[in-house]
Design a protein around this motif. Structure first.
Motif, short mmCIF file in Angstrom:
data_model
loop_
_atom_site.label_atom_id
_atom_site.label_comp_id
_atom_site.label_asym_id
_atom_site.label_seq_id
_atom_site.Cartn_x
_atom_site.Cartn_y
_atom_site.Cartn_z
N HIS A 176 12.18 42.16 43.71
CA HIS A 176 12.87 42.88 44.79
C HIS A 176 11.84 43.52 45.73
CE1 HIS A 176 15.73 45.48 46.84
NE2 HIS A 176 15.03 46.53 46.45
N SER A 177 10.81 44.11 45.14
CA SER A 177 9.81 44.84 45.94
C SER A 177 9.01 43.93 46.87
CB SER A 177 8.85 45.61 45.02
OG SER A 177 7.93 44.73 44.40
N ILE A 178 8.93 42.64 46.55
CA ILE A 178 8.17 41.73 47.43
C ILE A 178 9.08 40.91 48.34
CG2 ILE A 178 6.16 41.64 45.89
CD1 ILE A 178 7.15 38.78 45.07
N GLY A 179 10.38 41.19 48.29
CA GLY A 179 11.27 40.56 49.26
C GLY A 179 12.04 39.35 48.79
N VAL A 180 12.18 39.13 47.49
CA VAL A 180 13.03 38.03 47.02
C VAL A 180 14.47 38.40 47.38
CG1 VAL A 180 13.90 36.80 44.99
CG2 VAL A 180 11.47 37.31 45.19
N ASP A 181 15.14 37.51 48.11
CA ASP A 181 16.48 37.80 48.65
C ASP A 181 17.63 37.43 47.72
OD1 ASP A 181 15.48 38.79 51.06
OD2 ASP A 181 15.39 36.80 51.93
N TRP A 182 17.38 36.56 46.75
CA TRP A 182 18.43 36.07 45.85
C TRP A 182 17.89 36.09 44.43
CZ3 TRP A 182 22.79 32.73 47.34
CH2 TRP A 182 22.96 32.61 48.71
N PHE A 183 18.79 36.22 43.47
CA PHE A 183 18.41 36.11 42.07
C PHE A 183 19.28 35.06 41.40
CE2 PHE A 183 17.24 40.71 42.62
CZ PHE A 183 15.89 40.54 42.42
N LYS A 184 18.74 34.45 40.37
CA LYS A 184 19.52 33.59 39.49
C LYS A 184 19.51 34.24 38.12
CE LYS A 184 20.43 29.30 37.36
NZ LYS A 184 19.63 29.19 36.16
N MET A 185 20.66 34.34 37.51
CA MET A 185 20.78 34.91 36.17
C MET A 185 20.91 33.75 35.19
SD MET A 185 20.93 37.91 34.65
CE MET A 185 21.34 39.01 36.00
N GLY A 186 19.96 33.63 34.30
CA GLY A 186 19.97 32.54 33.34
C GLY A 186 21.09 32.70 32.31
N SER A 187 21.42 31.61 31.64
CA SER A 187 22.50 31.62 30.65
C SER A 187 22.28 32.65 29.56
CB SER A 187 22.62 30.24 30.00
OG SER A 187 22.99 29.28 30.95
N GLY A 188 21.03 32.84 29.16
CA GLY A 188 20.72 33.78 28.10
C GLY A 188 20.98 35.23 28.46
N GLU A 189 21.02 35.54 29.74
CA GLU A 189 21.25 36.91 30.21
C GLU A 189 22.67 37.11 30.74
OE1 GLU A 189 17.57 36.11 29.31
OE2 GLU A 189 18.31 35.11 31.12
N PHE A 190 23.50 36.07 30.63
CA PHE A 190 24.83 36.10 31.23
C PHE A 190 25.68 37.27 30.77
CE2 PHE A 190 29.27 34.72 31.75
CZ PHE A 190 29.26 34.35 33.08
N LEU A 191 25.54 37.69 29.53
CA LEU A 191 26.35 38.79 29.00
C LEU A 191 25.55 40.08 28.82
CD1 LEU A 191 28.46 36.83 26.37
CD2 LEU A 191 29.24 37.78 28.54
N ASP A 192 24.38 40.16 29.41
CA ASP A 192 23.55 41.35 29.31
C ASP A 192 24.02 42.39 30.34
OD1 ASP A 192 21.58 43.30 29.21
OD2 ASP A 192 19.92 41.86 29.12
#
Length: 191
Positions: A44-60
């Motif tokens: 976020h601090s370097i300007g990434v505009d989008w994130f992808k949430m991997g399957s392993g973190e789907f319920l985190d």
């Protein structure tokens, strides 16, 4: 070991900055999959505009709750989730008044057995969530399933590529060449 492999091959923040700059130059959006909140903060601090949430973190939920505060679009991979878990996360995000997300049909096998791809789940996701963008995270080493996913209504395709056919990393069995990637894009656009 996996730890040594990741330590050797992980991107540094400077690498991400270079990729962001290059993506802007060629007119595409750079996104990344953070596997921790610290990584999400750094991206976020370097300007990434989008994130992808991997399957392993789907319920985190604690991770998701913190990452949505950045108010950036998130693409969620559903590979290890049941339909009821997908619906749970959908309701969770709506309750949090977060609307910038998409779901990706996915099979968390690397590479998947073709009969396990479950591309027929894409129209079900589209019907259940008509206001969401639905995509397909393709872990095959060919282009047919991505083309099929688009024919079934997928609007986003995630595809692994390699720089040469000598890729020895963990994704070698789920990747295609850039030549094949170009062929896939051309085929998809022809639909």
């Amino acid at each position: 070991s996996l730890y040594e492999f990741l330590k050797k091959n992980s991107l540094k923040l400077e690498d991400h900055k270079k990729l962001i700059k290059y993506c802007k130059k060629i007119g595409i959006k750079y996104l990344c999959t953070p596997f921790s909140f610290k990584a999400a903060e750094e991206l976020h601090s370097i300007g990434v505009d989008w994130f992808k949430m991997g399957s392993g973190e789907f319920l985190d939920l604690p991770f998701i709750e913190r990452i949505i505060k950045f108010n950036k679009p998130i693409i969620f991979s559903t590979g290890m989730s049941t339909p009821s878990e997908i619906n749970f996360i959908y309701k969770f995000l709506i309750r949090k008044k977060f609307k910038k997300f998409a779901f990706m049909n996915c099979t968390s096998e690397y590479p998947p057995i073709l009969k396990d791809l479950n591309l027929g789940f894409i129209p079900k996701l589209i019907k259940k969530y008509p206001n969401l963008t639905i995509g397909h995270s393709d872990h095959t080493n060919d282009i047919l399933s991505s083309i099929g996913a688009v024919a079934l209504g997928a609007k986003i395709i995630e595809k692994h590529v390699n720089l040469d056919n000598k890729n020895y990393g963990p994704d070698k069995d789920v990747s295609i060449s850039f030549k094949k990637f170009k062929e896939m894009v051309k085929s998809i656009r022809a639909l």
